[in-house]
Design an enzyme around this catalytic site. Structure first.
Site, mmCIF file in Angstrom:
data_model
loop_
_atom_site.group_PDB
_atom_site.id
_atom_site.type_symbol
_atom_site.label_atom_id
_atom_site.label_comp_id
_atom_site.label_asym_id
_atom_site.label_seq_id
_atom_site.Cartn_x
_atom_site.Cartn_y
_atom_site.Cartn_z
ATOM 1 N N GLN A 88 40.501 47.483 34.772
ATOM 2 C CA GLN A 88 40.947 46.937 33.489
ATOM 3 C C GLN A 88 40.083 47.474 32.346
ATOM 4 O OE1 GLN A 88 40.570 42.810 35.292
ATOM 5 N NE2 GLN A 88 42.327 42.475 33.974
ATOM 6 N N ASN A 89 39.029 48.185 32.697
ATOM 7 C CA ASN A 89 38.097 48.682 31.686
ATOM 8 C C ASN A 89 38.581 50.000 31.101
ATOM 9 O OD1 ASN A 89 36.452 46.477 32.310
ATOM 10 N ND2 ASN A 89 35.408 47.610 33.923
ATOM 11 N N HIS A 106 44.679 49.659 31.655
ATOM 12 C CA HIS A 106 44.655 49.269 30.238
ATOM 13 C C HIS A 106 44.335 50.437 29.307
ATOM 14 C CE1 HIS A 106 43.933 44.776 31.375
ATOM 15 N NE2 HIS A 106 45.192 45.142 31.490
ATOM 16 N N GLY A 172 34.045 41.355 38.901
ATOM 17 C CA GLY A 172 33.783 41.065 37.494
ATOM 18 C C GLY A 172 35.001 40.760 36.654
ATOM 19 N N LEU A 199 29.884 36.707 38.927
ATOM 20 C CA LEU A 199 28.750 35.838 38.615
ATOM 21 C C LEU A 199 29.075 34.385 38.930
ATOM 22 C CD1 LEU A 199 27.525 37.380 35.240
ATOM 23 C CD2 LEU A 199 26.495 37.641 37.509
ATOM 24 N N GLU A 200 30.362 34.042 38.846
ATOM 25 C CA GLU A 200 30.856 32.727 39.243
ATOM 26 C C GLU A 200 32.313 32.908 39.640
ATOM 27 O OE1 GLU A 200 32.091 31.078 34.814
ATOM 28 O OE2 GLU A 200 30.163 30.501 35.675
#
Length: 233
Positions: A88-89, A106, A172, A199-200
């Site tokens: 997506q980056n 994207h 991420g 990270l979560e």
């Protein structure tokens, strides 16, 4: 031949210093998404939008891949099967790390797009409103970025890869943005093993069989070594 399909989101690039949508401070915090990441925003103020992506392009040009990017490149080069990275980056950190099979759903900061004839060409470091297309000569150049309200690129091919995946990993991502947030369900329905690195847990974290909590630069190299060891045994 086994296939691993990887989805990477903004959290993967954040460790290389490129800000996420929702992070405090940084480029995104200075602008409303509606003003810089929609076709309507571009129509209202093309200079604001072009300048915004010029700043992002300059920032991305200086950024270096982190250990997470390098681990994925190692996986692709050493895994006996197929490894596809769907990102997506819009930066090129996967390519800088050495990944070859990267799909930019994207768009990409390094690409320019003609809004008139759909021709693509390498974007200069600094674009200007009204730049002409090298194919049709019309002043219709725009950043080759998929804005909100536009269809992501290569969706048919992406869904084909998901339907063939033996392992699907997501790195991420927030689970906020569709269609990418639905990829885990697609892969699961095809029988893939599913793992999230974050990270979560994301908003769709409960759909993954396994969640590895921590920075991708720490957790991903460990997992890649696990997979490569299994594939060699």
């Amino acid at each position: 031949m086994q296939k691993i399909v990887v989805l990477t989101g903004a959290g993967n690039s954040a460790e290389s210093g490129l800000g996420t949508f929702r992070a405090e401070g940084g480029l995104w915090a200075q602008h409303r998404i509606e003003d810089v990441a929609t076709p309507e925003g571009f129509a209202r103020d093309p200079k604001l939008v072009v300048d915004f992506y010029n700043a992002r392009r300059a920032q991305a040009a200086e950024a270096e891949p982190n250990a997470g990017h390098l681990a994925l490149a190692k996986l692709e080069s050493e895994f006996a099967g197929d490894v596809i990275v769907i990102t997506q980056n819009v930066d090129d950190l996967h390519e800088k790390a050495g990944s070859q099979k990267v799909m930019h759903m994207h768009g990409a900061l390094k690409s320019a797009l003609c809004a008139a004839c759909a021709h693509r060409w390498p974007a200069p470091l600094v674009m200007a409103p009204g730049d002409s297309c090298p194919a049709c000569n019309r002043p219709a150049a725009r950043p080759d970025i998929v804005w909100f309200g536009e269809m992501p690129y290569d969706m048919d091919e992406i869904f084909r890869h998901l339907s063939e995946a033996d392992i699907f990993i997501s790195i991420g991502t927030s689970g906020n943005v569709y269609p990418a947030a639905g990829f885990v369900a697609e892969a699961r329905s095809a029988g893939a093993e599913t793992i999230e690195f974050n990270l979560e847990p994301s908003l769709v974290g409960n759909q993954f069989e396994d969640i590895r909590i921590g920075s991708a630069s720490e957790t991903l190299p460990v997992w890649v070594d696990e997979i490569l060891q299994k594939s060699r045994s």
